[in-house]
Design an enzyme around this catalytic site. Structure first.
Site, PDB file in Angstrom:
ATOM      1  N   GLY A  59      50.589  44.697  43.761  1.00  0.00           N
ATOM      2  CA  GLY A  59      50.299  46.056  44.205  1.00  0.00           C
ATOM      3  C   GLY A  59      49.859  46.972  43.081  1.00  0.00           C
ATOM      4  O   GLY A  59      49.476  46.516  42.004  1.00  0.00           O
ATOM      5  N   HIS A  72      43.898  48.152  41.642  1.00  0.00           N
ATOM      6  CA  HIS A  72      42.761  48.747  40.932  1.00  0.00           C
ATOM      7  C   HIS A  72      41.532  47.885  41.220  1.00  0.00           C
ATOM      8  O   HIS A  72      41.612  46.892  41.965  1.00  0.00           O
ATOM      9  CB  HIS A  72      43.065  48.858  39.433  1.00  0.00           C
ATOM     10  N   HIS A  77      41.764  43.975  41.192  1.00  0.00           N
ATOM     11  CA  HIS A  77      42.296  43.333  42.401  1.00  0.00           C
ATOM     12  C   HIS A  77      41.245  43.342  43.518  1.00  0.00           C
ATOM     13  O   HIS A  77      41.064  42.354  44.229  1.00  0.00           O
ATOM     14  CB  HIS A  77      43.526  44.097  42.916  1.00  0.00           C
TER      15      HIS A  77
HETATM   16  P1  AMP Z   1      48.982  41.556  39.377  1.00  0.00           P
HETATM   17  O1  AMP Z   1      49.044  42.526  40.486  1.00  0.00           O
HETATM   18  O2  AMP Z   1      48.958  42.175  38.017  1.00  0.00           O
HETATM   19  O3  AMP Z   1      49.975  40.437  39.518  1.00  0.00           O
HETATM   20  O4  AMP Z   1      47.556  40.853  39.491  1.00  0.00           O
HETATM   21  C1  AMP Z   1      47.150  40.221  40.678  1.00  0.00           C
HETATM   22  C2  AMP Z   1      45.870  39.454  40.412  1.00  0.00           C
HETATM   23  O5  AMP Z   1      44.854  40.329  39.963  1.00  0.00           O
HETATM   24  C3  AMP Z   1      46.044  38.386  39.330  1.00  0.00           C
HETATM   25  O6  AMP Z   1      45.328  37.220  39.694  1.00  0.00           O
HETATM   26  C4  AMP Z   1      45.440  39.057  38.135  1.00  0.00           C
HETATM   27  O7  AMP Z   1      44.932  38.144  37.180  1.00  0.00           O
HETATM   28  C5  AMP Z   1      44.305  39.841  38.772  1.00  0.00           C
HETATM   29  N1  AMP Z   1      43.856  40.929  37.897  1.00  0.00           N
HETATM   30  C6  AMP Z   1      44.652  41.866  37.290  1.00  0.00           C
HETATM   31  N2  AMP Z   1      43.898  42.674  36.512  1.00  0.00           N
HETATM   32  C7  AMP Z   1      42.614  42.237  36.632  1.00  0.00           C
HETATM   33  C8  AMP Z   1      41.369  42.662  36.079  1.00  0.00           C
HETATM   34  N3  AMP Z   1      41.278  43.688  35.231  1.00  0.00           N
HETATM   35  N4  AMP Z   1      40.248  41.977  36.425  1.00  0.00           N
HETATM   36  C9  AMP Z   1      40.316  40.919  37.284  1.00  0.00           C
HETATM   37  N5  AMP Z   1      41.458  40.481  37.841  1.00  0.00           N
HETATM   38  C10 AMP Z   1      42.593  41.127  37.522  1.00  0.00           C
END
Ligand code: AMP
Length: 280
Positions: free
Chosen positions: A27, A30, A33
């Site tokens: 969650g 941005h 995601h």
């Molecule tokens: P999180 O909510 O931080 O667990 O991230 C969920 C997914 O979004 C994971 O697969 C992350 O690697 C991906 N993600 C987070 N930040 C970025 C970004 N800046 N660019 C691309 N994917 C991202």
């Protein structure tokens, strides 16, 4: 977009679909995601996202309690990006009792870099991802796709190994790191930065870029390059955990720089820990 809070609701929303394309998240969404959700859209017959802040992957002193939770805004963003089903289980739904079976990724991969500075992190990640796969793909037949960001490079490798080693019938697809205009990799934790820290935060990607440039130009003394990068950030007030050049294949130090390399960094700026990476 349909919202599922329980496994029963999730199964009801997914019935009639065979090929989910799934984006797990914690969650506070941005553009990184949302790019994964858009990338998922043509890869399945139903686009599924999850929002679950997974206590199992946080150390006791880390930011589990204060991790930003922005439910209404996340729902709007996901619906606009074309998400069909959002799975947002309460902790009791995903962990009805203490988790006694856990996935322990090989220490050769999971105890370095992020795993060294966040012991147990990848056990928490692998366990929740295995569990989410079980929930989301239980009714699927044939093609199943899960998308992860390259921003979390080591995590992506852990998930790929998990899928290979347990022969899961799931295609793992990587999404490129989305960045702000100045180059800072988007992250939910960027919201913790003060305006002054936000201006400084770009130095992480700048430092990785100059490491990558030096390697492309033939620098062979990798330990010196890494030490210099650590010094550069330290001198600017950062507390770096690591800034390294590693083999893309296994994240070990390279024997030569003829191998495909990736530079990876993690450092604290104030109380915010930022990570980033760049393939050379
Ligand atoms: P999180 O909510 O931080 O667990 O991230 C969920 C997914 O979004 C994971 O697969 C992350 O690697 C991906 N993600 C987070 N930040 C970025 C970004 N800046 N660019 C691309 N994917 C991202």
């Amino acid at each position: 977009m349909r919202i599922a809070r329980t496994l029963e609701e999730l199964r009801a929303h997914l019935s009639g679909h065979q090929h989910p394309a799934f984006v797990p998240t914690m969650g506070n969404l941005h553009a990184g995601h949302l790019a994964l959700v858009r990338q998922a859209k043509p890869l399945g017959d139903v686009t599924v996202a999850s929002i679950f802040v997974n206590r199992l992957q946080f150390l006791p002193h880390e930011d589990f309690d204060s991790y930003p939770r922005t439910w209404e805004r996340d729902c709007t963003l996901l619906a606009d990006a074309g998400c069909d089903v959002l799975f947002a289980p309460k902790e009791k739904v995903l962990y009805p009792e203490p988790q006694t079976f856990k996935i322990h990724p090989t220490p050769a991969l999971a105890d370095l870099l992020e795993g060294q500075f966040r012991p147990g992190f990848f056990v928490g990640v692998a366990t929740v991802v295995m569990k989410l796969f079980g929930c989301v793909f239980s009714e699927a037949k044939g093609r199943r796709t899960a998308l992860f960001g390259q921003k979390d490079y080591q995590q992506l490798m852990v998930i790929r190994r998990l899928v290979e080693q347990f022969a899961l019938p799931i295609d793992v697809v990587a999404g490129p790191t989305q960045r702000d205009a100045d180059g800072l990799a988007l992250s939910s934790r960027n919201g913790y930065l003060s305006p002054a820290e936000r201006a400084e935060a770009v130095q992480m990607s700048k430092t990785l870029q100059s490491m990558a440039a030096a390697l492309r130009q033939g620098t062979t003394d990798i330990p010196a390059l890494e030490a210099q990068a650590m010094d550069t950030l330290r001198a600017r007030g950062w507390a770096p955990d690591y800034l390294v050049a590693r083999r893309r294949s296994d994240l070990l130090p390279p024997a030569s720089n003829n191998e495909p390399l990736v530079v990876l960094g993690a450092a604290r700026l104030g109380s915010t820990r930022l990570i980033d990476n760049l393939e050379v």
